[in-house]
Design an enzyme around this catalytic site. Structure first.
Site, PDB file in Angstrom:
ATOM      1  N   HIS A  38      -2.040 -21.085 -33.692  1.00  0.00           N
ATOM      2  CA  HIS A  38      -1.473 -21.009 -32.347  1.00  0.00           C
ATOM      3  C   HIS A  38      -0.948 -22.353 -31.868  1.00  0.00           C
ATOM      4  CE1 HIS A  38      -2.381 -16.843 -31.546  1.00  0.00           C
ATOM      5  NE2 HIS A  38      -3.632 -17.007 -31.931  1.00  0.00           N
ATOM      6  N   ARG A  62      -7.624 -23.456 -39.625  1.00  0.00           N
ATOM      7  CA  ARG A  62      -7.249 -22.071 -39.364  1.00  0.00           C
ATOM      8  C   ARG A  62      -5.764 -21.949 -39.671  1.00  0.00           C
ATOM      9  NH1 ARG A  62      -7.942 -18.376 -33.944  1.00  0.00           N
ATOM     10  NH2 ARG A  62      -6.500 -19.872 -33.020  1.00  0.00           N
ATOM     11  N   ASP A  76      -3.754 -27.446 -50.915  1.00  0.00           N
ATOM     12  CA  ASP A  76      -3.281 -28.650 -51.594  1.00  0.00           C
ATOM     13  C   ASP A  76      -3.537 -29.904 -50.755  1.00  0.00           C
ATOM     14  OD1 ASP A  76      -2.425 -27.285 -53.817  1.00  0.00           O
ATOM     15  OD2 ASP A  76      -0.293 -27.317 -53.295  1.00  0.00           O
ATOM     16  N   GLU A 140     -11.521  -9.954 -35.812  1.00  0.00           N
ATOM     17  CA  GLU A 140     -11.211  -9.972 -34.381  1.00  0.00           C
ATOM     18  C   GLU A 140     -10.533  -8.687 -33.911  1.00  0.00           C
ATOM     19  OE1 GLU A 140      -8.782 -13.479 -33.809  1.00  0.00           O
ATOM     20  OE2 GLU A 140      -8.095 -13.376 -35.879  1.00  0.00           O
ATOM     21  N   ASP A 166      -9.931 -12.221 -28.984  1.00  0.00           N
ATOM     22  CA  ASP A 166      -9.127 -11.147 -29.571  1.00  0.00           C
ATOM     23  C   ASP A 166      -9.960  -9.903 -29.844  1.00  0.00           C
ATOM     24  OD1 ASP A 166      -6.467 -12.119 -29.641  1.00  0.00           O
ATOM     25  OD2 ASP A 166      -7.010 -13.479 -31.257  1.00  0.00           O
TER      26      ASP A 166
END
Length: 246
Positions: A38, A62, A76, A140, A166
């Site tokens: 987000h 996240r 990576d 969620e 959520d």
């Protein structure tokens, strides 16, 4: 991201700048979640934020989605783990594991990034395999709750994380933290995770939420968010200053 006794206490980094991770590490948090879902965060910024950790504060990114390329490019960069949002089915969890494992167990390609110390520890990195990071999935939605036991049982899934906002939105009880149906879903998910032997985590953003979520007996809690700390601090300073002026 495993607690031997007391829950790990973390912070949540939404401001896309290395300082927010460095400040959390300096403050002494056990871990910091770097939120690429987000935020307008690039992979370059993500890499710089990971460098902001002192090595003792663990890093959990996240990711914005479960796309194999997203997971590959994130891993990576060498985080301690990834947190994949909106996981709802065992098949989705299996795909996450497959694309983040090297052959023959998966399909992940080798990159010359931070995870291999720019190929200087490539052999050691490949030998470590799954032990070099953790995969946590975010449950969620109502569908995720119904599939929690099967998701948690997938080989390669190391933890489940409840996204309270959520999940409550999905259940039609947005922000109603004492709602019986919501609390039943939370208990159902975490019971399934414990039965599968995987780690449990969640998020809290204020005093009341911290008290409640630590009572959920989770292994780790992100107990604050940089954006909210900043917004609250700015608002409190402004209100106090206006009171003094008046």
């Amino acid at each position: 991201m495993t607690a031997d006794s007391d829950p790990l206490i973390g912070s949540w980094a939404s401001v896309p700048h290395p300082l927010t991770v460095e400040m959390a590490a300096t403050a002494g948090y056990d871990f910091v979640v770097i939120d690429a879902e987000h935020t307008p965060m690039s992979f370059e910024t993500m890499g710089n934020m990971l460098r902001g950790s002192d090595g003792e504060t663990e890093t959990l990114v996240r990711v914005p989605d479960d796309d194999p390329t997203t997971l590959k490019r994130t891993l990576d960069l060498g985080p301690d783990g990834v947190l994949v949002p909106m996981v709802e089915t065992p098949a989705q969890a299996e795909q996450i594991v497959e694309c983040s494992r090297y052959p023959p167990g998966g399909t992940r390609g080798i990159g010359p990034g931070r995870s291999t110390e720019f190929t200087m520890s490539l052999d050691e990195h490949l030998e470590a395999g799954d032990d070099s990071f953790v995969r946590h999935v975010q449950l969620e939605s109502q569908r995720a709750v119904e599939n929690a036991a099967e998701i948690a049982a997938i080989d390669g899934i190391d933890g489940v994380f409840i996204g309270p906002l959520d999940l409550s939105l999905s259940m039609g009880c947005f922000g109603q933290w004492e709602n019986d149906e919501f609390l039943g879903a939370v208990e159902s998910v975490f019971s399934a995770a414990r039965a599968a032997g995987v780690t449990t985590g969640t998020l809290a953003t204020n005093d009341a939420e911290r008290e409640q979520r630590l009572d959920w007996d989770v292994d780790y809690v992100a107990t604050g968010m940089d954006l909210i700390h900043l917004a609250n601090g700015m608002t409190e300073a402004l209100e106090h200053s206006r009171d003094l002026v008046e």
